[in-house]
Design a protein around this motif. Structure first.
Motif, mmCIF file in Angstrom:
data_model
loop_
_atom_site.group_PDB
_atom_site.id
_atom_site.type_symbol
_atom_site.label_atom_id
_atom_site.label_comp_id
_atom_site.label_asym_id
_atom_site.label_seq_id
_atom_site.Cartn_x
_atom_site.Cartn_y
_atom_site.Cartn_z
ATOM 1 N N GLU A 120 0.812 -1.214 0.000
ATOM 2 C CA GLU A 120 0.000 0.000 0.000
ATOM 3 C C GLU A 120 0.847 1.266 0.000
ATOM 4 O O GLU A 120 0.460 2.297 -0.557
ATOM 5 C CB GLU A 120 -0.926 0.004 1.222
ATOM 6 N N ARG A 121 2.031 1.187 0.581
ATOM 7 C CA ARG A 121 2.870 2.381 0.688
ATOM 8 C C ARG A 121 3.355 2.879 -0.671
ATOM 9 O O ARG A 121 3.537 4.088 -0.862
ATOM 10 C CB ARG A 121 4.056 2.112 1.626
ATOM 11 N N ILE A 123 1.595 2.640 -3.404
ATOM 12 C CA ILE A 123 0.420 3.296 -3.985
ATOM 13 C C ILE A 123 0.337 4.727 -3.473
ATOM 14 O O ILE A 123 0.124 5.675 -4.233
ATOM 15 C CB ILE A 123 -0.872 2.524 -3.650
ATOM 16 N N GLU A 124 0.533 4.882 -2.173
ATOM 17 C CA GLU A 124 0.468 6.218 -1.564
ATOM 18 C C GLU A 124 1.589 7.116 -2.069
ATOM 19 O O GLU A 124 1.424 8.328 -2.173
ATOM 20 C CB GLU A 124 0.538 6.085 -0.046
ATOM 21 N N GLU A 125 2.730 6.528 -2.399
ATOM 22 C CA GLU A 125 3.906 7.317 -2.758
ATOM 23 C C GLU A 125 3.941 7.756 -4.217
ATOM 24 O O GLU A 125 4.304 8.896 -4.516
ATOM 25 C CB GLU A 125 5.175 6.528 -2.437
ATOM 26 N N ASP A 128 -1.048 8.063 -8.969
ATOM 27 C CA ASP A 128 -1.967 9.201 -9.092
ATOM 28 C C ASP A 128 -3.413 8.759 -9.277
ATOM 29 O O ASP A 128 -4.338 9.497 -8.956
ATOM 30 C CB ASP A 128 -1.560 10.066 -10.297
#
Length: 249
Positions: A120-121, A123-125, A128
């Protein structure tokens, strides 16, 4: 335009993207598409890019490090930050409107997940937008990424012979496309509609519009709610509904 695909299977993507219309567009310099092997950025001697999930559960998760390094390499190569899209069943369902929007960008990067997805990290980083190609799950994001790359590329100037090649197709105008016919004029006792053989441009255009409205009404009535319909279109739809009601009576 440039499209970068981050994947565990670059040869699979290259095989498709090197053929037919997309392959010719690449050779002619109308689009630049590069496939990047995420395993090349693994720091593991066996090129592993996945690991077990924290908290337990079935399947493996792609690690954030190799993906982050792959994306960083793309940014350095292009000297910009591409618009990053993660192909995910949790994303917004892809449609023609999205394809048109993406085709106006200079550079997009498509991230293909695998196994049970990605950390998930990452995706967050870097991500868009998350995009899905339907309410189902595949073994990886390669097929969805190819679908997006294909749909976007064919909208670019010069890729197809003319703008009408896609502006009259299903979904582009908010309607399904009218029926199409080619030679021979009679096949297994079924003839091509006479109007299409008449050479009368206005009559052909009217027939095609009516058939597009009819097909959309019968197969995808939900699309009519968002379609840009004229008064004549609404009249035609009313006539078609009356015909359907009469035939069912």
């Amino acid at each position: 335009m440039r499209i970068d695909i981050m994947t565990l299977f670059p040869s699979v993507c290259e095989a498709y993207l090197s053929e037919s219309i997309i392959g010719r567009a690449r050779k002619d310099g109308l689009v630049e598409i590069k496939c990047h092997d995420i395993r090349d950025f693994s720091k593991d001697k066996h090129r592993h890019v996945d690991d077990y999930t924290y908290g337990g559960g079935a399947g493996m998760i792609m690690q954030p490090g190799p993906i982050a390094d792959c994306f960083k390499a793309i940014c350095e190569e292009t000297n910009t930050r591409p618009y990053c899209i993660y192909m995910s069943p949790q994303g917004k369902v892809f449609n023609q409107e999205t394809a048109v929007r993406l085709s106006k960008m200079d550079n997009i990067a498509l991230l293909c997940g695998h196994y049970e997805g990605v950390d998930e990290r990452i995706i967050e980083e870097i991500v868009d937008e998350e995009i899905s190609v339907g309410d189902f799950v595949l073994t990886g994001g390669e097929l969805p990424a190819l679908m997006v790359a294909d749909a976007v590329t064919r909208l670019l100037p010069g890729v197809l012979s003319g703008e009408e090649c896609f502006t009259e197709e299903s979904h582009f105008s908010g309607l399904l496309e009218y029926p199409q016919y080619t030679r021979p004029p009679v096949f297994n006792g079924k003839s091509v509609p006479e109007v299409l053989l008449s050479g009368h441009a206005a009559n052909i255009a009217n027939w095609r519009r009516r058939e597009a409205l009819k097909r959309t009404l019968i197969r995808r009535p939900d699309m009519l709610k968002k379609a840009d319909l004229s008064r004549d279109d609404l009249k035609i739809i009313g006539e078609i509904c009356a015909e359907i009601h009469e035939s069912d009576a």
